[in-house]
Every structure is written in structure tokens, then in C-alpha cells.
Design a protein around this motif. Structure first.
Motif, PDB file in Angstrom:
ATOM      1  N   ASP A  99       9.914  -7.055  -4.102  1.00 34.84           N
ATOM      2  CA  ASP A  99       9.869  -5.797  -3.294  1.00 34.84           C
ATOM      3  C   ASP A  99       9.793  -4.343  -3.797  1.00 34.84           C
ATOM      4  O   ASP A  99       9.835  -3.756  -3.008  1.00 34.84           O
ATOM      5  N   LYS A 100       9.764  -4.330  -5.120  1.00 34.73           N
ATOM      6  CA  LYS A 100       9.871  -3.088  -5.935  1.00 34.73           C
ATOM      7  C   LYS A 100       8.623  -2.962  -6.754  1.00 34.73           C
ATOM      8  O   LYS A 100       8.090  -4.081  -7.482  1.00 34.73           O
ATOM      9  N   VAL A 101       7.837  -1.790  -6.531  1.00 31.52           N
ATOM     10  CA  VAL A 101       6.699  -1.452  -7.048  1.00 31.52           C
ATOM     11  C   VAL A 101       6.925  -1.502  -8.698  1.00 31.52           C
ATOM     12  O   VAL A 101       7.964  -1.129  -9.123  1.00 31.52           O
ATOM     13  N   ARG A 141       0.852  -1.007   0.030  1.00 32.42           N
ATOM     14  CA  ARG A 141       0.106  -0.049   0.208  1.00 32.42           C
ATOM     15  C   ARG A 141       0.914   1.222   0.042  1.00 32.42           C
ATOM     16  O   ARG A 141       1.553   1.363   0.922  1.00 32.42           O
ATOM     17  N   GLY A 142       0.594   2.196  -0.917  1.00 34.97           N
ATOM     18  CA  GLY A 142       1.408   3.395  -1.284  1.00 34.97           C
ATOM     19  C   GLY A 142       0.994   4.498  -0.049  1.00 34.97           C
ATOM     20  O   GLY A 142       0.183   4.422   0.652  1.00 34.97           O
ATOM     21  N   PRO A 143       1.838   5.472  -0.172  1.00 33.77           N
ATOM     22  CA  PRO A 143       1.583   6.654   0.388  1.00 33.77           C
ATOM     23  C   PRO A 143       0.098   7.463   0.153  1.00 33.77           C
ATOM     24  O   PRO A 143      -0.283   7.927   1.331  1.00 33.77           O
ATOM     25  N   ALA A 144      -0.419   7.229  -0.568  1.00 35.56           N
ATOM     26  CA  ALA A 144      -1.719   7.738  -0.886  1.00 35.56           C
ATOM     27  C   ALA A 144      -3.016   6.826  -0.438  1.00 35.56           C
ATOM     28  O   ALA A 144      -4.052   7.103  -0.885  1.00 35.56           O
ATOM     29  N   GLY A 145      -2.382   5.439  -0.298  1.00 35.34           N
ATOM     30  CA  GLY A 145      -3.475   4.562   0.186  1.00 35.34           C
ATOM     31  C   GLY A 145      -3.767   3.608  -0.869  1.00 35.34           C
ATOM     32  O   GLY A 145      -4.477   2.427  -0.543  1.00 35.34           O
TER      33      GLY A 145
END
Length: 401
Positions: free
Chosen positions: A122-124, A110-114
Motif C-alpha cells: 500500500d505504499k507507492v 492513482r495519484g493526485p495528478a491522475g
């Protein structure tokens, strides 16, 4: 015959199948073979892992090989390790099998913006690929050659795509071996079955088909067979049990089955289909321009993807399957190549806008024309590239996925 057929002479006690389980954090590869036949009193198994000619690890009883400074598999660097499995009766070699494996793991974060994104090691990573039906004008489901299968994958790779959605078809194992080696992620569909309940797409309170027990059991048997056959291919990162609402039945139960069958990959329970809260992905199909209903709070805990969009048609005279039938794409057909290119670019830019809002993947329809569907990036005979790899790569370059 569209799958590889062979006869193999094996000893009574022999390797039957194997499961590969990479564990990146531990730096280990578990190699778990299954044997058939009566075991020997002095039986032992030796697993050898090589990077080219260099032996990087050996294991026996534990069947877990430590790989120091492991090279991770990705579309940018599709590193593979050669595996040799040997079965001994004391010091006598009884059976020997060669294979390969990759160190790679699929997940979500889950990224910073949700918004939830997909990860590789482990890399987006943003997944962008084509819908690929794997049809051929002379053989239908059967490709004319091994080189022909590889040609399609390499065309997409050179064009800047990093994923293929293999659409309602299971290919020969050779196809996935090429994806493993070339570096192409694959979303693998289960071939669709009959029955079409009301298509509510992502609306609340969806309906599904009701199947007789024996029909469901046959579906599950074939679904398990697909997963079991393909599970060791590192290129496959997602399973798609249903396409749209075709044959969609017992959705929650099928989703739970998939999660138990393979915990190492994501599950997109029904690409573009009726939404049920199971699996990892919520998938919207929309033509020609991509869209996603971000406002619906039911989707907050799922990876948001656009599993089909685009489908812009363009006719290459002399390369139609049947010029007298309806040749179609989504929307009216463009009059010129420039207009066709503009439509592709516009749809791609719309997808990138959705990406910034939280969409984690997009699937453009499609790799090639298929009979009367002239919405491929190449013609059905693969002789005309409506958009060349250079053109597509230039269009994709600013996005860097």
C-alpha cells in the motif's frame, strides 16, 4: 542442464505443491498445500509459521495462520517467515516439508495528478532496475555457481537498484530465493518465441501473429508452468508474457489468462511491444534516452513504464567475449570512462524527469555485457565493474526510490 535436478523419496501420500496467500489487512497467511496419493481416514495437516526460532502461528484444518504485527517484505526489509507443513495419519507423522513465505502485497493507486503508480504493501514505490539476461561466457544459460548468481544480485542491490527485469529467461529457483532474501523485486519475462509481426510499438490498431491452435496451446502450457513454479516467490511482482512483439499473438486472450492465473501480481502484457488494452501496464522501449508518449489518452488507466532504455556501451580491453566481432552499445561507443559515466547519468536524469510526469518505473539495459553487446554495467566475465556500486549509488541517491 540449467535447472536444478533432484530425486526425492516420498511416501505414497505426500505434499506435492503449495500456494501461499498473504493477506496483510487481515494479518493472516493462508497456506494451501496440494497432496498426492490416497488420503488417510484420520488425516490432518499442521502448519507452523516461525520468525527465526520463534513460533508466531499454528494452524490445522483452516490452513490460515494469524500473524500478529506481521513484518512486511520489501527491498528495504526483506522479512521472511519459515513455514513447516506436516501431514499426520492420526498421531503418526507421514510427510514433512519446509518452506518460507513473506507478507507482502502488490497493487496500484492513482495519484493526485491522475497518474497510476505501483504500490508495495500500500505504499507507492518507483521501480528502478536493470535488464538482466542471465548469460555466462562459460555456460551460456547455466551460471557457474550459486555464489555467481548471488554476486549479480548483490552488485545491483549495493548499487541502489530495487528491481531486476529477468529478460526472456526462467532462472533456477535458487536465483529467486536469493532475490527473496536479499530484497530485490523481479519482473519475470516469459521466454520469447518465434514470429515477429510489424512492430508498431504503442501506435493504435496494432497487428499480431496468427498461431496454429497447437502452437498456442503449447505456449500456454509453458506459461502456466512458469507461473506455477515461481508463484510463491515474494520477489516476483510482475509477469511479462511478451517482449516487444516477438511471438506476440492472441494478446487479449493471453492477458486475460494471466489475470486469472495470478491476481496477486501486475501484468505487463508486452514490454515494449504492440499495445493492447489488457493487463495493468503500458510499456515503452526507447534507446538510448528514455521517453514516453504521455499525450495519448489510451494509456490513462495503465501504469506507465519505460521497460528498456540506456544500453550505453563501453569496452573493457581484455574482457571482451570476442574482440574481432562487432562490439556494440546503443549509439556510438564513448571514448573514455568519464564520457561513459556522463551518458549513464544523463539517461538516468531523463528518466527522473519522466518520473515526475507520471512514469512509474525504468529498466536500464543491462546488468552485464552479453557476447557482442558491451552495454553492461559489468563485463561478461564479471571481472570489471564499469561503474562500481559506490559510483552508481551516489548517482541514484538523490532520487530515493
Amino acid at each position: 542442464i540449467w535447472q536444478t535436478v533432484w530425486l526425492e523419496d516420498v511416501p505414497e501420500r505426500h505434499f506435492h505443491m503449495v500456494k501461499m496467500k498473504p493477506r496483510i489487512a487481515e494479518g493472516t497467511l493462508r497456506v494451501l498445500p496440494t497432496l498426492e496419493g490416497n488420503p488417510f481416514e484420520g488425516e490432518r495437516i499442521v502448519i507452523t509459521v516461525r520468525d527465526g526460532e520463534r513460533v508466531v502461528g499454528v494452524a490445522d484444518a483452516a490452513l490460515s495462520v494469524r500473524i500478529p504485527d506481521a513484518k512486511l517484505w520489501s527491498p528495504q526489509s526483506p522479512s521472511l517467515y519459515d513455514i513447516t507443513m506436516e501431514l499426520f495419519d492420526g498421531e503418526e507423522l507421514v510427510d514433512r516439508v519446509e518452506s518460507y513465505a513473506a507478507m507482502r502485497e502488490v497493487g496500484t493507486v492513482r495519484g493526485p495528478a491522475g497518474q497510476i503508480r505501483m504500490t508495495l504493501n500500500d505504499k507507492v514505490v518507483f521501480h528502478y532496475g536493470t535488464l538482466d539476461q542471465g548469460w555466462w561466457p562459460d555456460g551460456l544459460l547455466t551460471p557457474p555457481s550459486d555464489a555467481a548468481m548471488r554476486f549479480d544480485i548483490e552488485y545491483l542491490k549495493k548499487s541502489g537498484f530495487n528491481m531486476i527485469r529477468k529478460h526472456i529467461k526462467v532462472e533456477s529457483r535458487r536465483y529467486y530465493a536469493h532475490c527473496d532474501r536479499i530484497g530485490m523485486m523481479v519482473w519475470q519475462d516469459m521466454p520469447s518465441t518465434g514470429g515477429r509481426p510489424f512492430w508498431s510499438k504503442l501506435a493504435p490498431d496494432p497487428v499480431e501473429d496468427e498461431w496454429p491452435v497447437e502452437h498456442h496451446e503449447q505456449f500456454v502450457k509453458e506459461l502456466k508452468s512458469m507461473v506455477g513454479s515461481l508463484r510463491n516467490h515474494p520477489s516476483i511482482v510482475m509477469w511479462v508474457p511478451f517482449n516487444e512483439r516477438w511471438g506476440q499473438h492472441e494478446t487479449i486472450r493471453v492477458g486475460q489468462l494471466m489475470e486469472n492465473l495470478d491476481i496477486t501480481r501486475l501484468v505487463n502484457i508486452a514490454s515494449g511491444g504492440n499495445f493492447f488494452p489488457v493487463g495493468d501496464v503500458v510499456d515503452r522501449h526507447n534507446y538510448p534516452e528514455p521517453m514516453f508518449p504521455f499525450e495519448d489518452q489510451r494509456f490513462n488507466d495503465y501504469v506507465k513504464v519505460v521497460g528498456e532504455f540506456g544500453g550505453h556501451g563501453f569496452v573493457a580491453p581484455g574482457h571482451q567475449w570476442n574482440s574481432e566481432m562487432r562490439n556494440w552499445g546503443y549509439g556510438d561507443l564513448p571514448a573514455t570512462k568519464d564520457e561513459y559515466r556522463y551518458r549513464y547519468q544523463r539517461s538516468f536524469e531523463e528518466l527522473m524527469k519522466l518520473r515526475r510526469r507520471g512514469v512509474a518505473a525504468g529498466v536500464y539495459t543491462q546488468t552485464t555485457d552479453v557476447e557482442g553487446e558491451v552495454n553492461g554495467l559489468m563485463t561478461y566475465d564479471r571481472e570489471v565493474q564499469k561503474l562500481t556500486p559506490d559510483e552508481l549509488r551516489q548517482l541514484h541517491e538523490p532520487a530515493r526510490f
